[in-house]
Write a protein that holds these residues in place. Structure first.
Motif, PDB file in Angstrom:
ATOM      1  N   PHE A  94      -3.195   3.383  -3.066  1.00 26.54           N
ATOM      2  CA  PHE A  94      -3.509   2.046  -3.565  1.00 26.54           C
ATOM      3  C   PHE A  94      -3.232   1.049  -2.451  1.00 26.54           C
ATOM      4  O   PHE A  94      -2.417   1.270  -1.557  1.00 26.54           O
ATOM      5  N   ASP A  95      -3.946  -0.068  -2.492  1.00 33.20           N
ATOM      6  CA  ASP A  95      -3.806  -1.102  -1.454  1.00 33.20           C
ATOM      7  C   ASP A  95      -4.156  -2.433  -2.105  1.00 33.20           C
ATOM      8  O   ASP A  95      -5.294  -2.660  -2.517  1.00 33.20           O
ATOM      9  N   VAL A  96      -3.169  -3.324  -2.211  1.00 32.89           N
ATOM     10  CA  VAL A  96      -3.354  -4.601  -2.895  1.00 32.89           C
ATOM     11  C   VAL A  96      -2.805  -5.721  -2.023  1.00 32.89           C
ATOM     12  O   VAL A  96      -1.741  -5.572  -1.398  1.00 32.89           O
ATOM     13  N   THR A 132      -7.386  -2.310  -4.443  1.00 32.83           N
ATOM     14  CA  THR A 132      -7.781  -1.117  -5.191  1.00 32.83           C
ATOM     15  C   THR A 132      -6.535  -0.404  -5.687  1.00 32.83           C
ATOM     16  O   THR A 132      -5.509  -0.384  -5.011  1.00 32.83           O
ATOM     17  N   MET A 133      -6.629   0.177  -6.884  1.00 28.34           N
ATOM     18  CA  MET A 133      -5.510   0.912  -7.461  1.00 28.34           C
ATOM     19  C   MET A 133      -6.072   2.018  -8.332  1.00 28.34           C
ATOM     20  O   MET A 133      -6.871   1.749  -9.231  1.00 28.34           O
ATOM     21  N   ALA A 134      -5.670   3.241  -8.052  1.00 26.31           N
ATOM     22  CA  ALA A 134      -6.117   4.403  -8.824  1.00 26.31           C
ATOM     23  C   ALA A 134      -7.632   4.478  -8.891  1.00 26.31           C
ATOM     24  O   ALA A 134      -8.211   4.816  -9.914  1.00 26.31           O
ATOM     25  N   SER A 147     -11.016  -1.311  -8.718  1.00 25.97           N
ATOM     26  CA  SER A 147     -10.791  -2.617  -8.111  1.00 25.97           C
ATOM     27  C   SER A 147      -9.772  -3.385  -8.937  1.00 25.97           C
ATOM     28  O   SER A 147      -9.570  -3.119 -10.126  1.00 25.97           O
ATOM     29  N   TRP A 183      -3.630   9.297 -10.925  1.00 31.34           N
ATOM     30  CA  TRP A 183      -3.111   8.188 -10.125  1.00 31.34           C
ATOM     31  C   TRP A 183      -2.401   8.677  -8.860  1.00 31.34           C
ATOM     32  O   TRP A 183      -1.836   7.870  -8.121  1.00 31.34           O
ATOM     33  N   LEU A 237       0.091   6.402  -5.652  1.00 27.71           N
ATOM     34  CA  LEU A 237       0.547   5.447  -6.663  1.00 27.71           C
ATOM     35  C   LEU A 237       1.462   6.115  -7.682  1.00 27.71           C
ATOM     36  O   LEU A 237       2.456   5.521  -8.114  1.00 27.71           O
ATOM     37  N   SER A 276       0.847  -1.197   0.000  1.00 24.37           N
ATOM     38  CA  SER A 276       0.000   0.000   0.000  1.00 24.37           C
ATOM     39  C   SER A 276       0.880   1.244   0.000  1.00 24.37           C
ATOM     40  O   SER A 276       2.030   1.209   0.444  1.00 24.37           O
TER      41      SER A 276
END
Length: 848
Positions: free
Chosen positions: A446-448, A467-469, A472, A442, A425, A421
Motif C-alpha cells: 500500500f502507498d498513501v 492505493t491500498m489492498a 484507490s 490484503w 498491508l 507505504s
C-alpha cells in the motif's frame, strides 16, 4: 649682520611660500597625469571625479573626492570611495621613511562579481610570462628595499560595504562597515578591527597578523568574528605571502544557543574546531570535530570559492540524538544551490521514546519497530528549498515532503506532504491492530500520501491519495493527539475494495462444492470454518474513531456491494457500523451493527439488524453459504435481527440468537422439473426405467417456477430453525422444515413436495443432510431413493401376488390392489416355482 638678516628673511619667505603655495595650486589640472601614473604603477583604471587637494600645514596630506577603481575593459568599477584623506609624518620623511599617520576612507564600496567560468571584475588580465616575471622581480626588490620604511599608523573606514555575487541568487552583502586598521610596515604586522552587518546579524571582527620574515614566506594571522547572539568564529594559522595563496591553521566556531540561529531541536550549544588548509581556490578540513551538548562528532569540510561550493560530512557517535541513533550528516552548497542530507541508522525507537518521556511504556512500540533508519534531504537554494524525510522500519516507510523558505536563515516550512507505504498491508495491521479482522488478499503493498497541517496537537490530513489492498483511496482525516486517547475523524472514499476472509479463501479455493443437482457428489465430513482463536478487542479502547466510508464497489468474500456507504465509529470499547447502504445482487442492503469488547479485551458481543431487499436468489444463497446451494432466479427479501457474544468466532457463532424472515416472488429453480420428476415417479413408470435414465430425463432443460416464497426462522445458540419455508407455484409446492447448524456447519432439512396438476402423484418428502457447503443429499438423490423404495414395493407386491398369491389364496397381498385372473387349466400356476426362485425373480426385476 644686516646681510645675514636679509638671507634669513629670504629663507623664511621661501619656506613660507613652500608651505603655503600648494594651497593655491589647482591640483585638478593634473588629474589626468595622476591617473596615468596610478594605472602605470597598478594596472587599474582609477577615476578621480571629485576635487584633489594637497596640503603641507599642519602636516603633509592628500585628499581625493569620488574615487572609482576599475579593471580595464570591464563594465563598471569594483571599488568606489566617497572621500580619501591621508596624512604623512614629515620627520619620518627626513629619515627616508614613509610614515602615513592617518588614512580615512569615507563610504568605500566593494562590488565584487564572479562568473561560473572563473572570471571576475576585480582581477587584472593575465600578463605574458616575461612581463609577469619582470613585474614580480620589481615588486620583490621594491618590497625588500622600501617595505620596512612604509607604515600606516591609523586607517579609518567609515560606513563601508562589500557585495559579492556569483551570478546566481541573491548576492552576499556586508553593510555598515566601520573599522580601524594599522600597518607597522609593508611586511606587517597588521591590525584590523571593527563591526559590520551581514546575514541579518551585527558582527564584530578582530584580525591581526605578525610580521613577515625575509627568508620565510609565511605570515601568522589570527582572526575572530562574533555576532550579537554570541556566535563566534576564530582562525589561527599562517598564510603564504609569495606565489599563489596558501594557508593552514586551526579554526574554531561556537554557537551558544542553536535557537538563535533558527535551528529547533533537542540540542542547545555546538562547538566546532579542526585543522584547515586552503588555497586561493579552495579550503578543506579532514579532521573536523564537533561538540554538540557534550556529544563528540567528527567529519570533513571542503569549500571551493569560485564558483562557491561547500561540502561537509559529519559522523555521529552511536548514542547521538538522545542516545537513540548513529547518523551521517552531509551537506553541499554550490553557488546558491543547497544539497543537505542526513542518514541515521540504526535508530533505537525505544531509547528515543524514553529520552523524550521517561515514564512512557515501551510496550507501546511493536517489536518489529524497535529499530529503523532515517533519511533526510534538503535541496534547493538559499531562498527556497525542498525538504524530504523518510523513516523506515519493519519493511515500511513514512515520508515527509515540504517546501522551505530561506532554509539558511529562518527555515520557514510550507505545507507538509506525508506518505506511508509498506510491502504488506496485512502485516501492518497485525502489528498495530492485532485484534482487527484479517483479510488474506490484503497481503500486498500500500502507498498513501496526504497534505498535513499541524495546529495545537491536531493533525489535518488533506487531499489523501493512494492505493491500498489494490484499491484507490482518497479523502480527508483529522487526528487530535491532545487527549490521552488519540481521536480520528474524517471521510474516506475507496475504489474497488476487496476483502477476503480465511473462510472465504477456503470457499473459493474449494469451490469444488458442487451444486444441489449433482447426484454424483459425495459429502465429506462437515468442517466448521470458525476460528477458535481469541478475538482481541483491546484496540477498541486504544482509539476514538469516527469515519464516513464509501466505495465504488466493496467485495466481501462473495458479497459484492455496489456504491456502499456507512459510518464507522470505534472507541470506549465499542465498534459501530451505522447506516450501511449498498446495492447488492440486483437489490439493496441496509445494516446497522454494534460490536462491544468484553472483559479484559478478549472477545466481543454483537448486535445487528440486516435488511436485504429484492435481491437475486442464487448469488445471495452463494454468499450466505459459500456455494450455489440453490440454482435459480427471482427476487427474494431477507430480514435478520441477531445477537451474540463470545471469546472467539467459534464461541460467538455458538451463542448467536435471533430471528428473521425470508420472502420472495417470481422464483424459478433451475436444474429439475418437479412436475416431470413426479410423473416419472408415478405408478405408470415402466419397470425397465433405470435410475440414471430417469434422472437425466427429468433434469434435461428442467426448471420449476414458483409464485411466492414465504419463510420465517429463529436462531438459538447458532442453530437456524426453519419454522416455515414454503415455495408455492402452479406446478409444485415445496414446504421445508429443518435446521442449519452454523457451529457444526451442517444442514438437515425435509422438503415435502406436492404437485397440484398431478393428483395421481402422492405427496412425497425429500431429505437433505450433510455439510452446509456440500450436502450429502440432494433433491434428486432424495427423490430417487423414494422412487427406489416405491419400485421395490411394487416389484415385491407383483412377484408375491403372481407367484404365491394364488397358492396361498391371499388376494391383494401387501396391498397390491390389482384384480387377479382366475387360474387356468394348463397348470401354468403350478409350474414348480418355489420361494427361492421368487426372490431371484424379484432381484432380477429390480436390477432391470
Amino acid at each position: 649682520m644686516k646681510t645675514i638678516s636679509v638671507i634669513l628673511s629670504l629663507i623664511a619667505i621661501v619656506v613660507v611660500m613652500a608651505l603655503v603655495a600648494p594651497m593655491f595650486i589647482d591640483w585638478n589640472a593634473y588629474k589626468s597625469q595622476i591617473q596615468e601614473q596610478i594605472k602605470s604603477a597598478s594596472g587599474y583604471d582609477v577615476t578621480l571625479n571629485g576635487d584633489l587637494g594637497l596640503g603641507i600645514l599642519p602636516v603633509p596630506s592628500f585628499t581625493a573626492q569620488d574615487v572609482k577603481i576599475q579593471v580595464p575593459g570591464t563594465r563598471g568599477p569594483f571599488a568606489t570611495v566617497k572621500r580619501v584623506h591621508a596624512a604623512l609624518d614629515v620627520f619620518a620623511l627626513l629619515s627616508r621613511q614613509v610614515s602615513i599617520t592617518a588614512v580615512l576612507l569615507d563610504a568605500p564600496q566593494l562590488t565584487l562579481e564572479a562568473t561560473a567560468d572563473g572570471r571576475n571584475n576585480w582581477s587584472l588580465p593575465a600578463q605574458n610570462s616575461a612581463q609577469q616575471s619582470a613585474a614580480t622581480q620589481a615588486t620583490t626588490t621594491s618590497a625588500n628595499t622600501a617595505g620596512g620604511g612604509v607604515s600606516v599608523d591609523h586607517i579609518s573606514i567609515r560606513d563601508g560595504s562589500v557585495s559579492y555575487s556569483s551570478g546566481k541568487g541573491q548576492p552576499f552583502t556586508i553593510a555598515s562597515l566601520d573599522a580601524q586598521a594599522a600597518m607597522r610596515s609593508l611586511e606587517g604586522p597588521y591590525e584590523l578591527k571593527g563591526d559590520a552587518r551581514a546575514l541579518g546579524h551585527d558582527i564584530d571582527f578582530d584580525i591581526s597578523s605578525g610580521a613577515r620574515s625575509p627568508d620565510v614566506n609565511a605570515l601568522p594571522i589570527k582572526a575572530m568574528l562574533r555576532n550579537e547572539k554570541g556566535v563566534s568564529f576564530t582562525y589561527s594559522g599562517v598564510v603564504n605571502t609569495k606565489g599563489p595563496l596558501d594557508f593552514q591553521g586551526e579554526i574554531e566556531g561556537s554557537v551558544p544557543d542553536l535557537k538563535d540561529m533558527g535551528v529547533a531541536g533537542p540540542y542547545k550549544a555546538v562547538n566546532i574546531r579542526g585543522l584547515v588548509q586552503g588555497t586561493e581556490k579552495a579550503l578543506s578540513s579532514k579532521d573536523l570535530r564537533v561538540d554538540l551538548d557534550g556529544q563528540g562528532l567528527s567529519g570533513t569540510l571542503d569549500i571551493v570559492y569560485n564558483p562557491l561550493a561547500v561540502k561537509a560530512v559529519i559522523n555521529t557517535p552511536q548514542n547521538f540524538i538522545l542516545g537513540a541513533m548513529r547518523a551521517q550528516i552531509q551537506g553541499t552548497t554550490q553557488q546558491d544551490a543547497i544539497d543537505f542530507s542526513v542518514h541515521a541508522a540504526p535508530i533505537d525507537f525505544i531509547a528515543l521514546m524514553k529520552a523524550a518521556n521517561p515514564e512512557a511504556d515501551a510496550a507501546m512500540i511493536p517489536a518489529e519497530f524497535k529499530q529503523g533508519t532515517l533519511d533526510v534531504s534538503l535541496k534547493g537554494t538559499a531562498a527556497k528549498a525542498d525538504l524530504s524525510a523518510g523513516l523506515s522500519a519493519a519493511g515500511g516507510t513514512v515520508t515527509i515532503r515540504a517546501p522551505v523558505e530561506t532554509p539558511l536563515a529562518g527555515f520557514k516550512l510550507g505545507v507538509l506532504n506525508v506518505g506511508a507505504s509498506h510491502k504488506n498491508l496485512l502485516h501492518v495491521l497485525e502489528i498495530f491492530a492485532p485484534g482487527a479482522p484479517r483479510y488474506t488478499n490484503w497481503a500486498q503493498p500500500f502507498d498513501v500520501r496526504a497534505d498535513i497541517a499541524v495546529a495545537d496537537k491536531t493533525y489535518s490530513f488533506k487531499n489523501i491519495k493512494g492505493t491500498m489492498a489494490g484499491s484507490s483511496l482518497s479523502g480527508n482525516l483529522n487526528i487530535n493527539s491532545s487527549a490521552k486517547i488519540p481521536a480520528l475523524n474524517g471521510a474516506l472514499k475507496f475504489g474497488n475494495l476487496t476483502m477476503v476472509t480465511e473462510a472465504g479463501r477456503k470457499a473459493q479455493a474449494g469451490n469444488a462444492a458442487q451444486s444441489l443437482g449433482d447426484a454424483a457428489s459425495k459429502a465429506p465430513a462437515a468442517k466448521s470454518p470458525w476460528s477458535a482463536a481469541a478475538i482481541d478487542s483491546r484496540w477498541m479502547n486504544a482509539v476514538d474513531v469516527d469515519l464516513n466510508i464509501s466505495a465504488d464497489k466493496l467485495t466481501y468474500d462473495q458479497w459484492e456491494l455496489l456504491q456502499p456507504s456507512l459510518r464507522f465509529a470505534a472507541g470506549g470499547g465499542k465498534m459501530q457500523i451505522e447506516n450501511l447502504k449498498a446495492g447488492v445482487f440486483g437489490g439493496s442492503l441496509a445494516l446497522d451493527a454494534t460490536a462491544s469488547g468484553m472483559k479484559d479485551g478478549q472477545g466481543i458481543s454483537l448486535d445487528s439488524k440486516t435488511s436485504i431487499t429484492n435481491v437475486q436468489l442464487e448469488p445471495m444463497m452463494r454468499a450466505l453459504v459459500g456455494t450455489p446451494l440453490v440454482r435459480g432466479r427471482g427476487a427474494v427479501n431477507l430480514q435478520a435481527d441477531l445477537k451474540g457474544a463470545g471469546l472467539s468466532q467459534k464461541d460467538l457463532i455458538g451463542n448467536l440468537n435471533g430471528q428473521g424472515t425470508l420472502t420472495g416472488q417470481k422464483l424459478v429453480l433451475e436444474g429439475f422439473d418437479l412436475e416431470r420428476f413426479g410423473r416419472a415417479l408415478s405408478e405408470e413408470t415402466k419397470p425397465g426405467d433405470t435410475l440414471l435414465g430417469l434422472w437425466k430425463g427429468t433434469i434435461k432443460g428442467g426448471s420449476t417456477a414458483f409464485d411466492t416464497l414465504d419463510g420465517a426462522y429463529g436462531i438459538q445458540n447458532g442453530v437456524v430453525a426453519l419454522n416455515k419455508l414454503d415455495l408455492t407455484g402452479p406446478t409444485a409446492i415445496v414446504k421445508t422444515k429443518g435446521d442449519i447448524n452454523l457451529p457444526a456447519w451442517t444442514i438437515r432439512t425435509a422438503h415435502t413436495i406436492s404437485l397440484p396438476r398431478r393428483p395421481d402423484v402422492p405427496e412425497f418428502t425429500v431429505h437433505l443432510a450433510g455439510p452446509l457447503d456440500n450436502p450429502g443429499q440432494t433433491f434428486a438423490q432424495g427423490a430417487i431413493e423414494d422412487y427406489l423404495k416405491r419400485k421395490l414395493e411394487r416389484k415385491l407386491q407383483k412377484v408375491i401376488q403372481d407367484k404365491l398369491g394364488d397358492k396361498l389364496n391371499i388376494p391383494g397381498l401387501l396391498g397390491g390392489g390389482q384384480q387377479q385372473n382366475p387360474p387356468t387349466n394348463d397348470n401354468s400356476g403350478d409350474n414348480g416355482t418355489n420361494p427361492e426362485d421368487a426372490v431371484k425373480d424379484l432381484l432380477k426385476g429390480i436390477l432391470n
